[in-house]
Design an enzyme around this catalytic site. Structure first.
Site, short mmCIF file in Angstrom:
data_model
loop_
_atom_site.label_atom_id
_atom_site.label_comp_id
_atom_site.label_asym_id
_atom_site.label_seq_id
_atom_site.Cartn_x
_atom_site.Cartn_y
_atom_site.Cartn_z
N PRO A 48 13.29 -13.52 0.55
CA PRO A 48 12.07 -13.79 1.32
C PRO A 48 11.27 -12.52 1.54
O PRO A 48 11.83 -11.44 1.74
CB PRO A 48 12.60 -14.38 2.64
CG PRO A 48 14.01 -13.88 2.73
CD PRO A 48 14.51 -13.71 1.33
N ARG A 49 9.96 -12.65 1.51
CA ARG A 49 9.09 -11.50 1.72
C ARG A 49 9.38 -10.83 3.05
O ARG A 49 9.36 -9.61 3.15
CB ARG A 49 7.62 -11.95 1.66
CG ARG A 49 6.59 -10.87 1.95
CD ARG A 49 6.59 -9.82 0.87
NE ARG A 49 5.51 -8.86 1.06
CZ ARG A 49 5.37 -7.76 0.33
NH1 ARG A 49 6.22 -7.50 -0.64
NH2 ARG A 49 4.36 -6.95 0.54
N GLY A 62 14.34 -3.70 0.86
CA GLY A 62 14.37 -2.64 -0.14
C GLY A 62 15.38 -2.83 -1.25
O GLY A 62 15.75 -1.85 -1.90
N GLU A 63 15.83 -4.07 -1.50
CA GLU A 63 16.84 -4.29 -2.52
C GLU A 63 16.35 -5.15 -3.69
O GLU A 63 17.15 -5.60 -4.51
CB GLU A 63 18.10 -4.92 -1.92
CG GLU A 63 18.87 -3.99 -1.00
CD GLU A 63 20.26 -4.50 -0.71
OE1 GLU A 63 21.22 -3.78 -1.02
OE2 GLU A 63 20.38 -5.62 -0.18
N GLU A 101 0.82 -1.21 0.00
CA GLU A 101 0.00 0.00 0.00
C GLU A 101 0.86 1.26 0.00
O GLU A 101 0.52 2.26 -0.63
CB GLU A 101 -0.93 -0.01 1.22
CG GLU A 101 -1.99 -1.09 1.21
CD GLU A 101 -1.49 -2.42 1.74
OE1 GLU A 101 -2.29 -3.36 1.84
OE2 GLU A 101 -0.28 -2.52 2.08
N ASN A 146 3.44 -8.38 -6.30
CA ASN A 146 3.22 -7.50 -7.45
C ASN A 146 4.10 -7.88 -8.64
O ASN A 146 5.32 -7.69 -8.60
CB ASN A 146 3.52 -6.05 -7.03
CG ASN A 146 3.11 -5.04 -8.07
OD1 ASN A 146 2.75 -5.39 -9.20
ND2 ASN A 146 3.16 -3.77 -7.72
N PRO A 147 3.52 -8.38 -9.74
CA PRO A 147 4.33 -8.76 -10.91
C PRO A 147 4.78 -7.57 -11.74
O PRO A 147 5.61 -7.73 -12.64
CB PRO A 147 3.37 -9.65 -11.71
CG PRO A 147 2.02 -9.12 -11.39
CD PRO A 147 2.08 -8.69 -9.94
N LEU A 148 4.25 -6.39 -11.48
CA LEU A 148 4.67 -5.22 -12.24
C LEU A 148 6.08 -4.76 -11.86
O LEU A 148 6.74 -4.10 -12.66
CB LEU A 148 3.69 -4.05 -12.02
CG LEU A 148 2.30 -4.23 -12.64
CD1 LEU A 148 1.40 -3.08 -12.23
CD2 LEU A 148 2.39 -4.32 -14.15
N GLU A 149 6.53 -5.12 -10.67
CA GLU A 149 7.86 -4.67 -10.25
C GLU A 149 8.96 -5.23 -11.15
O GLU A 149 9.80 -4.47 -11.65
CB GLU A 149 8.07 -5.01 -8.78
CG GLU A 149 7.18 -4.21 -7.86
CD GLU A 149 7.30 -4.58 -6.40
OE1 GLU A 149 6.80 -3.83 -5.54
OE2 GLU A 149 7.91 -5.63 -6.10
#
Length: 457
Positions: free
Chosen positions: A270-271, A310-311, A62, A335-338
């Site tokens: 990992p998430r 953040g990497e 978000e 998110n697949p757009l990244e």
């Protein structure tokens, strides 16, 4: 009148002592910042002068959605300050890193108070926002009701309502209408989401999905050059934002791929970075290194666990193909757009309902490959990865198609910013200069995070 609303309010008030204990336990696990726990009780208000817009984003996804709005909002209203609240440490860290330097003094961060009536009241009385924007599916009844009672105009942007959530809300239709009808503006991220929200009582429209407008994930130039030098000539694939159960599949896939692709490097991000040791332990006899320990993917490393925050942008730039986590297990996908924005071919499993509309568009354009696990998830994943590694032209074609989809809705942040600003009251007459522009609020020094506050609640 629905009984669910007062029941929720009373239950939240009764649970306050338990929630205090819950926060302390989260802090012990690194899920809260101990000195900032008072913000969860509504403390820490430091309202700047002038108009204040409050944006609430639950977590990392978000927060990424609202980043494209900050520039247009600031440009259209030079006197506007923005308070961003989030509920996780990772989202606060990401926000601090990603705020444009020119906006740092105008964007403040606090952790959102838990949905206990007196904590919510303390937060709203201290900050007195001129309008509030909630992101995606953040529907906290006490917080929303208290803001509405104070006359704060409410907006729900990039609104998402899954089929499962819609069924849950539909069990208490009066309660759902009471919550959603308080929003003056509901901007859904897809027509399907808008339809489900309208069925529950929201006046929802669908201008587009802000996730299409997010900028590419950043990467430090020096780190990128070093990583490319260390891995030159090696085939690399990435398992990104993985969840429990997926890392074991990725490691098993690596074992099958290694014989076909000499020098293969498998990178797992990992998430939740704190799972790094757990993921590394799954490697068994494979040479493994963890980024959080300062290790690098040297030539003898087969499995690299990038357990830092953040990497992802760094690793999407060097991988030949990326598998998107949360999609082999029933989480709903990330998110697949990244990766698409960075020209990295995309693989995804069957569970992608969190991004159903985006995935459908990517698939229709030939910009995403599905991994159908069947009885052999590792074999299916290895086959999909190998197809990309052995056919660079195929990967480039898919990446190009995905990039064209990701480039859609470039002007959406400007349109959404205009709609949000229309909810704000007119600035006071003494805040408007001779040229008709709103005078800028004085910038505050330091990072956009809270200073220490009193620990009482």
């Amino acid at each position: 009148m629905s009984l669910a609303a007062p029941l929720w309010r009373w239950t939240a008030a009764l649970l306050a002592p338990v929630l205090r204990l819950h926060l302390r336990r989260r802090a012990a696990r690194g899920k809260e910042i101990p000195e900032r726990i008072p913000e969860r009780f509504g403390h820490g208000a430091a309202r700047p002068p002038g108009r204040l817009l409050w944006l609430h984003a639950a977590s990392v996804g978000e927060t990424l959605s609202i980043l494209p709005l900050l520039g247009p909002l600031a440009a259209r209203d030079p006197g506007l300050s923005v308070l961003v609240t989030t509920g996780t440490v990772t989202s606060a860290t990401l926000l601090a890193r990603r705020i444009p330097p020119g906006l740092a003094g105008r964007v403040l961060h606090r952790f959102v108070p838990l949905d206990v009536p007196r904590w919510v009241a303390r937060f709203l009385d201290g900050w007195r926002p001129d309008a509030a924007v909630f992101v995606e599916s953040e529907l906290w009844p006490n917080l929303i009701a208290a803001a509405a009672r104070r006359g704060v105009p409410l907006c729900l942007v990039n609104a998402r309502m899954s089929v499962r959530s819609a069924r849950w809300w539909a069990r208490a239709p009066g309660f759902a209408r009471g919550v959603l009808a308080r929003f003056r503006l509901v901007l859904a991220q897809s027509e399907a989401d808008a339809a489900r929200l309208r069925a529950l009582g929201a006046a929802a429209t669908c201008p587009g999905n802000l996730k299409y407008a997010a900028p590419p994930l950043p990467a430090d130039g020096a780190d990128l050059a070093r990583l490319r030098a260390l891995t030159a000539g090696r085939p690399i694939w990435l398992a990104a934002s993985t969840h429990p159960g997926e890392e074991a599949v990725a490691i098993a896939a690596h074992r099958r791929l290694a014989a076909l692709h000499p020098g293969l490097l498998t990178v797992i991000v990992p998430r939740h970075p704190d799972r790094g040791p757990e993921v590394a332990a799954l490697a068994g006899d494979l040479p493994v290194a963890r980024r959080a320990e300062g290790r690098e993917p040297d030539p003898d490393v087969a499995l690299y666990v990038a357990d830092t925050l953040g990497e992802l942008g760094l690793f999407y730039r060097v991988a030949a193909v990326a598998f998107i986590g949360g999609s082999l297990v029933p989480h709903g996908g990330q998110n697949p757009l990244e990766p698409a924005r960075l020209g990295c071919p995309v693989l995804a499993g069957p569970h992608t309902w969190n991004f159903a509309e985006i995935v459908a568009r990517l698939e229709a354009a030939g910009g995403l490959t599905r991994v159908v696990p069947g009885e052999d998830p590792a074999g299916a994943l290895a086959e999909a990865v190998s197809a990309m590694l052995t056919s660079p032209g195929r990967g480039q074609g898919q990446a190009g198609a995905a990039l064209r989809v990701a480039a859609d809705e470039a002007g959406l942040p400007d349109r959404v910013a205009e709609a949000i600003l229309a909810l704000l009251p007119a600035p006071p007459a003494d805040a408007v200069g001779a040229g008709g522009c709103v005078a800028a609020a004085p910038e505050t020094s330091g990072p956009p995070v809270s200073r220490k506050v009193d620990g009482s609640d």
